[in-house]
Design a protein around this motif. Structure first.
Motif, PDB file in Angstrom:
ATOM      1  N   ASP A 195      20.584  -8.409  52.083  1.00  0.00           N
ATOM      2  CA  ASP A 195      19.569  -8.751  51.931  1.00  0.00           C
ATOM      3  C   ASP A 195      18.490  -7.545  51.662  1.00  0.00           C
ATOM      4  N   GLU A 196      18.720  -6.860  50.415  1.00  0.00           N
ATOM      5  CA  GLU A 196      17.917  -5.663  49.931  1.00  0.00           C
ATOM      6  C   GLU A 196      16.414  -5.749  50.347  1.00  0.00           C
ATOM      7  N   GLU A 197      15.892  -6.862  49.797  1.00  0.00           N
ATOM      8  CA  GLU A 197      14.457  -7.172  49.850  1.00  0.00           C
ATOM      9  C   GLU A 197      13.991  -7.170  51.200  1.00  0.00           C
ATOM     10  N   GLU A 251       6.576  -4.924  29.725  1.00  0.00           N
ATOM     11  CA  GLU A 251       7.282  -3.660  29.489  1.00  0.00           C
ATOM     12  C   GLU A 251       8.420  -3.354  30.587  1.00  0.00           C
ATOM     13  N   LEU A 252       9.297  -2.746  30.398  1.00  0.00           N
ATOM     14  CA  LEU A 252      10.430  -2.360  31.137  1.00  0.00           C
ATOM     15  C   LEU A 252      10.200  -2.169  32.580  1.00  0.00           C
ATOM     16  N   LYS A 253       9.087  -1.258  32.916  1.00  0.00           N
ATOM     17  CA  LYS A 253       8.620  -0.767  34.063  1.00  0.00           C
ATOM     18  C   LYS A 253       8.241  -2.090  34.807  1.00  0.00           C
ATOM     19  N   LYS A 254       7.404  -2.875  34.330  1.00  0.00           N
ATOM     20  CA  LYS A 254       6.910  -4.001  34.982  1.00  0.00           C
ATOM     21  C   LYS A 254       7.920  -5.013  35.214  1.00  0.00           C
ATOM     22  N   ARG A 255       8.705  -5.056  34.203  1.00  0.00           N
ATOM     23  CA  ARG A 255       9.996  -6.168  34.645  1.00  0.00           C
ATOM     24  C   ARG A 255      10.738  -5.598  35.548  1.00  0.00           C
ATOM     25  N   TYR A 256      10.884  -4.261  35.763  1.00  0.00           N
ATOM     26  CA  TYR A 256      11.887  -3.855  36.733  1.00  0.00           C
ATOM     27  C   TYR A 256      11.189  -4.062  38.250  1.00  0.00           C
ATOM     28  N   HIS A 257      10.003  -3.536  38.525  1.00  0.00           N
ATOM     29  CA  HIS A 257       9.682  -3.716  39.593  1.00  0.00           C
ATOM     30  C   HIS A 257       9.187  -5.212  40.187  1.00  0.00           C
ATOM     31  N   GLY A 258       9.124  -6.148  39.197  1.00  0.00           N
ATOM     32  CA  GLY A 258       8.965  -7.492  39.217  1.00  0.00           C
ATOM     33  C   GLY A 258      10.515  -7.928  40.092  1.00  0.00           C
ATOM     34  N   TYR A 259      11.505  -7.589  39.345  1.00  0.00           N
ATOM     35  CA  TYR A 259      12.942  -7.715  39.677  1.00  0.00           C
ATOM     36  C   TYR A 259      13.175  -7.390  41.269  1.00  0.00           C
ATOM     37  N   ILE A 260      12.809  -5.998  41.591  1.00  0.00           N
ATOM     38  CA  ILE A 260      12.906  -5.549  42.946  1.00  0.00           C
ATOM     39  C   ILE A 260      12.061  -6.291  43.804  1.00  0.00           C
ATOM     40  N   GLU A 261      10.981  -6.475  43.534  1.00  0.00           N
ATOM     41  CA  GLU A 261      10.135  -7.038  44.718  1.00  0.00           C
ATOM     42  C   GLU A 261      10.358  -8.627  44.817  1.00  0.00           C
ATOM     43  N   ASN A 262      11.150  -9.212  44.190  1.00  0.00           N
ATOM     44  CA  ASN A 262      11.416 -10.460  44.153  1.00  0.00           C
ATOM     45  C   ASN A 262      13.027 -10.748  44.117  1.00  0.00           C
ATOM     46  N   MET A 263      13.664  -9.717  44.569  1.00  0.00           N
ATOM     47  CA  MET A 263      15.179  -9.615  44.573  1.00  0.00           C
ATOM     48  C   MET A 263      15.829 -10.977  44.877  1.00  0.00           C
ATOM     49  N   ASN A 264      15.463 -11.441  46.240  1.00  0.00           N
ATOM     50  CA  ASN A 264      16.112 -12.488  46.622  1.00  0.00           C
ATOM     51  C   ASN A 264      16.036 -13.794  45.898  1.00  0.00           C
ATOM     52  N   GLU A 265      14.829 -13.932  45.416  1.00  0.00           N
ATOM     53  CA  GLU A 265      14.478 -15.257  44.408  1.00  0.00           C
ATOM     54  C   GLU A 265      15.516 -14.845  43.162  1.00  0.00           C
ATOM     55  N   ARG A 266      15.605 -13.737  42.608  1.00  0.00           N
ATOM     56  CA  ARG A 266      16.313 -13.421  41.372  1.00  0.00           C
ATOM     57  C   ARG A 266      17.849 -13.484  41.927  1.00  0.00           C
ATOM     58  N   ASN A 267      18.361 -12.987  42.916  1.00  0.00           N
ATOM     59  CA  ASN A 267      19.718 -13.272  43.349  1.00  0.00           C
ATOM     60  C   ASN A 267      19.982 -14.706  43.607  1.00  0.00           C
ATOM     61  N   LYS A 268      19.119 -15.656  44.087  1.00  0.00           N
ATOM     62  CA  LYS A 268      19.335 -17.010  44.283  1.00  0.00           C
ATOM     63  C   LYS A 268      19.400 -17.832  43.090  1.00  0.00           C
ATOM     64  N   TYR A 269      18.668 -17.489  42.094  1.00  0.00           N
ATOM     65  CA  TYR A 269      18.875 -17.971  40.634  1.00  0.00           C
ATOM     66  C   TYR A 269      19.960 -17.586  40.157  1.00  0.00           C
ATOM     67  N   SER A 270      20.561 -16.261  40.280  1.00  0.00           N
ATOM     68  CA  SER A 270      21.928 -15.894  39.935  1.00  0.00           C
ATOM     69  C   SER A 270      23.037 -16.625  40.694  1.00  0.00           C
ATOM     70  N   ILE A 271      22.896 -16.813  41.734  1.00  0.00           N
ATOM     71  CA  ILE A 271      24.113 -17.573  42.479  1.00  0.00           C
ATOM     72  C   ILE A 271      24.143 -18.911  41.852  1.00  0.00           C
ATOM     73  N   ILE A 272      23.040 -19.830  41.628  1.00  0.00           N
ATOM     74  CA  ILE A 272      23.208 -21.125  41.133  1.00  0.00           C
ATOM     75  C   ILE A 272      23.701 -21.211  39.698  1.00  0.00           C
ATOM     76  N   ARG A 273      23.133 -20.339  38.827  1.00  0.00           N
ATOM     77  CA  ARG A 273      23.715 -20.314  37.661  1.00  0.00           C
ATOM     78  C   ARG A 273      25.220 -19.958  37.545  1.00  0.00           C
ATOM     79  N   LEU A 274      25.541 -19.081  38.214  1.00  0.00           N
ATOM     80  CA  LEU A 274      27.019 -18.512  38.479  1.00  0.00           C
ATOM     81  C   LEU A 274      27.802 -19.620  38.994  1.00  0.00           C
TER      82      LEU A 274
END
Length: 347
Positions: A198-200, A119-142
């Protein structure tokens, strides 16, 4: 060149080849809303007579091209369709420039952006709590998308007479993971200028940052195979053929919905809250350029004229080679940030 009328939603391929986003749009979006996208692409010449098929089978890259076409029309740029490549050959007043479109996609065996199991709420909190890993993945793909198109320019485009000596802009849309639109400019700023917030770390250690969030350098990120990606591709002349990056993390279907006028001519904005509630408000007109960034390369051989995208709702980012100051320009509005200067001098 003869223009073809394109109907994006007249199915031209078999059901088993349809992209999940296309299927979702057909099943969940009312026909009158889908027709908005057909108006966006009005006048777009299908140069290889397969755009609709590609839209229905690959979706994201074509959607990004449609967005760019609508953006350039609304900004009153002039199109030159007399050549088959690159994607857009444009003129603003007397200034000629080139735009090539690409997207960042998920890596093989990684979750695609349309795979939304939770569900959206769970996905959103997962994104915020692991923001550095998500950002790192985005950097690699970009970085993968950037380098692929950069090689394309050096091996192909730069020899074309209609491309030579003109600013070359790479337009990238981040579509590499679920909730990709939350990344704002964090990953792309790291890739281009090695400027990272580094917001996380900040949110988890507020007492350590009495003066607020500070920027830092990452220098590089490590890919899953152990290879290192050096960041700061605009900190020297290694990518001087790229004049600027055009970037909009908000170029999604929500942009189409946000620009929909109701019957009395005002604009309605619709979104889903963290509590999975749909909210609709009437308010300020949404513009196609909202959410758009232009990141200028200070080492560009052919700099992009800053007046081309000089609009109050477009964020242009410049870095001074000497001081390493980063300036954000929203039309007549300016914001200046300083990279951690001492760290860069020690690099």
């Amino acid at each position: 060149m003869r223009k073809h009328y394109l109907n994006l939603f007249k199915q031209e391929i078999s059901d088993d080849k349809l992209h999940p986003n296309y299927i979702s749009m057909i099943e969940k979006i009312p026909e009158q809303d889908r027709e908005i996208l057909n108006t966006w692409i009005d006048g777009f010449p299908d140069r290889d007579s397969k755009f609709v098929k590609e839209f229905q089978s690959t979706f994201n890259s074509c959607f990004w091209e449609i967005y760019l076409y609508k953006l350039f029309k609304d900004l009153d740029f002039k199109f030159d369709w007399s050549h088959s490549r690159p994607d857009f050959i444009l003129k603003y007043k007397e200034i000629d420039f080139i735009v090539e479109a690409t997207i960042s996609s998920n890596a093989q065996n990684e979750k695609a952006e349309w795979e939304k199991d939770d569900e959206l709420k769970k996905r959103y909190h997962g994104y915020i709590e692991n923001m550095n890993e998500r950002n790192k993945y985005s950097i690699i793909r970009l970085a993968n998308s950037f380098l692929s198109k950069f090689r394309k320019y050096k091996n192909d485009y730069k020899t074309l007479s209609h491309v030579k000596n003109k600013p070359f802009v790479l337009a990238i849309a981040p579509m590499e993971q679920p909730l990709h639109y939350h990344q704002y400019d964090r990953p792309i700023m790291a890739l281009l200028y090695d400027f990272y917030l580094d917001e996380e770390e900040y949110l988890q250690n507020l007492d350590k940052f009495p003066d607020g969030l500070r920027e830092k350098r990452l220098y590089s990120v490590e890919k899953p195979n152990g290879a290192e990606i050096e960041l700061g591709v605009f900190l020297d002349d290694r990518a001087s053929e790229i004049s600027a990056i055009l970037f909009n993390p908000l170029a999604t279907w929500s942009k189409v919905q946000s620009m929909k006028k109701d019957k009395i001519g005002v604009f309605s904005h619709t979104w889903i809250t963290q509590e999975n509630k749909m909210i609709q408000t009437i308010g300020e007109e949404e513009l196609i350029e909202d959410g758009l960034f232009i990141f200028h390369n200070p080492y560009a051989k052919h700099p992009l004229d800053k007046n081309i995208f000089n609009r109050d709702r477009i964020s242009q980012v410049f870095m001074d080679k000497g001081t390493l100051f980063i300036e954000r320009n929203y039309g007549s509005k300016h914001l200046t940030n300083r990279i951690v200067f001492e760290i860069i001098l020690k690099a």
